[in-house]
Design a protein around this motif. Sequence first.
Motif, PDB file in Angstrom:
ATOM      1  N   ASP A  53       0.837  -1.204   0.000  1.00  0.00           N
ATOM      2  CA  ASP A  53       0.000   0.000   0.000  1.00  0.00           C
ATOM      3  C   ASP A  53       0.881   1.267   0.000  1.00  0.00           C
ATOM      4  OD1 ASP A  53      -3.038   0.917   0.735  1.00  0.00           O
ATOM      5  OD2 ASP A  53      -1.547   2.276   1.570  1.00  0.00           O
ATOM      6  N   ARG A  54       0.711   2.114  -1.010  1.00  0.00           N
ATOM      7  CA  ARG A  54       1.568   3.290  -1.161  1.00  0.00           C
ATOM      8  C   ARG A  54       1.286   4.341  -0.100  1.00  0.00           C
ATOM      9  NH1 ARG A  54       4.419   2.495  -5.692  1.00  0.00           N
ATOM     10  NH2 ARG A  54       3.562   0.960  -7.142  1.00  0.00           N
ATOM     11  N   GLU A  55       0.039   4.491   0.300  1.00  0.00           N
ATOM     12  CA  GLU A  55      -0.266   5.446   1.367  1.00  0.00           C
ATOM     13  C   GLU A  55       0.388   5.007   2.670  1.00  0.00           C
ATOM     14  OE1 GLU A  55      -4.097   7.317   3.796  1.00  0.00           O
ATOM     15  OE2 GLU A  55      -4.428   6.229   1.911  1.00  0.00           O
ATOM     16  N   TRP A  56       0.371   3.713   2.913  1.00  0.00           N
ATOM     17  CA  TRP A  56       1.011   3.191   4.116  1.00  0.00           C
ATOM     18  C   TRP A  56       2.507   3.466   4.087  1.00  0.00           C
ATOM     19  CZ3 TRP A  56      -1.241   1.512   8.449  1.00  0.00           C
ATOM     20  CH2 TRP A  56      -0.414   0.926   9.413  1.00  0.00           C
ATOM     21  N   TYR A  57       3.115   3.306   2.932  1.00  0.00           N
ATOM     22  CA  TYR A  57       4.545   3.567   2.790  1.00  0.00           C
ATOM     23  C   TYR A  57       4.876   5.018   3.142  1.00  0.00           C
ATOM     24  CZ  TYR A  57       9.036   4.418   0.477  1.00  0.00           C
ATOM     25  OH  TYR A  57      10.331   4.803   0.210  1.00  0.00           O
ATOM     26  N   VAL A  58       4.049   5.959   2.695  1.00  0.00           N
ATOM     27  CA  VAL A  58       4.287   7.371   2.995  1.00  0.00           C
ATOM     28  C   VAL A  58       4.200   7.615   4.502  1.00  0.00           C
ATOM     29  CG1 VAL A  58       3.376   9.709   2.706  1.00  0.00           C
ATOM     30  CG2 VAL A  58       3.527   8.176   0.736  1.00  0.00           C
ATOM     31  N   ARG A  59       3.211   7.049   5.154  1.00  0.00           N
ATOM     32  CA  ARG A  59       3.087   7.193   6.613  1.00  0.00           C
ATOM     33  C   ARG A  59       4.297   6.584   7.321  1.00  0.00           C
ATOM     34  NH1 ARG A  59      -3.194   6.208   8.415  1.00  0.00           N
ATOM     35  NH2 ARG A  59      -4.182   7.408   6.732  1.00  0.00           N
ATOM     36  N   GLU A  60       4.743   5.472   6.804  1.00  0.00           N
ATOM     37  CA  GLU A  60       5.873   4.772   7.394  1.00  0.00           C
ATOM     38  C   GLU A  60       7.144   5.609   7.331  1.00  0.00           C
ATOM     39  OE1 GLU A  60       6.609   0.315   6.564  1.00  0.00           O
ATOM     40  OE2 GLU A  60       7.746   1.433   5.050  1.00  0.00           O
ATOM     41  N   GLN A  61       7.369   6.287   6.214  1.00  0.00           N
ATOM     42  CA  GLN A  61       8.552   7.130   6.117  1.00  0.00           C
ATOM     43  C   GLN A  61       8.559   8.198   7.196  1.00  0.00           C
ATOM     44  OE1 GLN A  61      11.346   6.964   4.040  1.00  0.00           O
ATOM     45  NE2 GLN A  61      10.511   4.937   3.617  1.00  0.00           N
ATOM     46  N   ALA A  62       7.392   8.778   7.471  1.00  0.00           N
ATOM     47  CA  ALA A  62       7.301   9.823   8.497  1.00  0.00           C
ATOM     48  C   ALA A  62       7.427   9.251   9.895  1.00  0.00           C
ATOM     49  CB  ALA A  62       5.976  10.571   8.352  1.00  0.00           C
ATOM     50  N   THR A  63       6.795   8.115  10.136  1.00  0.00           N
ATOM     51  CA  THR A  63       6.702   7.586  11.496  1.00  0.00           C
ATOM     52  C   THR A  63       7.903   6.746  11.891  1.00  0.00           C
ATOM     53  OG1 THR A  63       4.294   7.543  11.262  1.00  0.00           O
ATOM     54  CG2 THR A  63       5.237   6.266  13.070  1.00  0.00           C
ATOM     55  N   VAL A  64       8.423   5.962  10.961  1.00  0.00           N
ATOM     56  CA  VAL A  64       9.570   5.100  11.269  1.00  0.00           C
ATOM     57  C   VAL A  64      10.874   5.850  11.036  1.00  0.00           C
ATOM     58  CG1 VAL A  64      10.798   2.986  10.642  1.00  0.00           C
ATOM     59  CG2 VAL A  64       8.301   2.982  10.783  1.00  0.00           C
ATOM     60  N   PHE A  65      11.108   6.273   9.804  1.00  0.00           N
ATOM     61  CA  PHE A  65      12.434   6.784   9.466  1.00  0.00           C
ATOM     62  C   PHE A  65      12.654   8.228   9.907  1.00  0.00           C
ATOM     63  CE2 PHE A  65      11.896   3.160   6.632  1.00  0.00           C
ATOM     64  CZ  PHE A  65      13.084   2.498   6.866  1.00  0.00           C
ATOM     65  N   ARG A  66      11.581   8.995  10.076  1.00  0.00           N
ATOM     66  CA  ARG A  66      11.736  10.349  10.607  1.00  0.00           C
ATOM     67  C   ARG A  66      11.187  10.447  12.025  1.00  0.00           C
ATOM     68  NH1 ARG A  66      11.735  15.174   6.566  1.00  0.00           N
ATOM     69  NH2 ARG A  66      12.758  14.280   4.765  1.00  0.00           N
ATOM     70  N   GLY A  67      10.910   9.301  12.618  1.00  0.00           N
ATOM     71  CA  GLY A  67      10.351   9.262  13.959  1.00  0.00           C
ATOM     72  C   GLY A  67      11.375   8.921  15.017  1.00  0.00           C
ATOM     73  N   GLU A  68      10.940   8.188  16.028  1.00  0.00           N
ATOM     74  CA  GLU A  68      11.762   7.927  17.210  1.00  0.00           C
ATOM     75  C   GLU A  68      12.698   6.750  16.983  1.00  0.00           C
ATOM     76  OE1 GLU A  68      11.406  10.104  20.118  1.00  0.00           O
ATOM     77  OE2 GLU A  68      10.639  11.091  18.315  1.00  0.00           O
TER      78      GLU A  68
END
Length: 417
Positions: A25-40
């Motif tokens: 899911d591409r929308e999920w991927y976008v959320r993941e970039q923000a939450t995982v890789f730019r997150g904690e």
Amino acid sequence: MSNDTLLHWPTQTNGARVPYGVFTDREWYVREQATVFRGETWSFVALEAEIPKPGDFKSTFVGDTPVIVTRDNDGNINVLQNRCAHRGALVCRERRGNTRRLECVYHQWNYDLRGRLRGVPFRAGINGNGGMPADFNLDAHGLLTLRVARLHGLVFASFSSTVAPLEDYLGPMVVGAIARLFNREIVVTGDQRQFIHGNWKLYAENTRDPYHASLLHLFHNTFGLYRSSQTGACKMDAGHRHTLLYAMAGTSSSEADKAAYQDSRSLNTAFKLADPSVLAGRKEFDDGITLVILSVFPNLVVQQIANTLAVRQIVPYSVDSFELVWTHFGYADDDAAMQEIRLKQTNLIGPAGYVAMEDGEAVEIVQRAIARDANAHSWIAMGGGRAEDAEHLVTESAIVGFWENYRRLMGIAVADS
């Protein structure tokens, strides 16, 4: 739409049931970039040995965000977002090098090795025409700097100002495993790069999966580098972010091996090596461990397979593509014979490695098969389907732990395991 309804996660289970849409899911991927890789989180970006001198730099990624790792004139290491403050172009297009300044090719805005803007062509205009506004301030337009932390020669970066200190984030198990392999000065011996048409998390599962290692990889099993019947273990940190898999070659009996693999294609004693010297290594560690796969969330794998040592960086590019960057290393005090051993055993890993080439294909055949079934689920149950340490190698417990940590980070409820 909330995170838990975008994909149908089974709320009554822990990390043992995963909807395939998390890989497609591409929308999920976008959320993941923000939450995982730019997150904690802390992401691995380099070995210090890759940039040993002032002026050295390396271009790489945190998630799919391009960054530059530099060593400045004071010897400090900086990680800068690779995006010009002017019009957003890549500043650094080379993979590695040495420079006094970082310059954007588009309009030649240039920055020092700490990311501070130091030059803007025609800033004062030409012949009284044009130029930047009078209140333009160089100091307000530098490259975005990330937090940096170093451990035993490994460099990590984070977009977060609140992520836990690196050693706390890693935990004692990971810190100890890194200290074991990075126990003295290292030298980088080379790189390999592999582009894979699949989602990065399929590879994160793979490196936490001792179950597949002696079944998918004929070379591993046939020549005894790794067998599930060997002495070994699968361990996780307290938060189930990271996983340590290890094994000891030569610790299983031929009778046990034959019983375990009697119906398996992956143990074939009819195969012989035309050049057996590829496996003629040396004992390096007193603990008897001959294979280590240390998976550090979200993007690092540290490996010891016989005498070949490497870090692997996972670089996601899209929902269905990522690159695997292998950086090989040895120790500065290796003698000529050990250097030759490490060079020859480089053939074990990488895109065409004797014990690695199947992993990329495994990721791709999963990605193709799940493309139209976002809400079907995997069934991760070998070893009991619970996130718990195992003093054996017949388990998928670390994959369950990976998904428990991932779900918490992404805001998805996790049942008690």
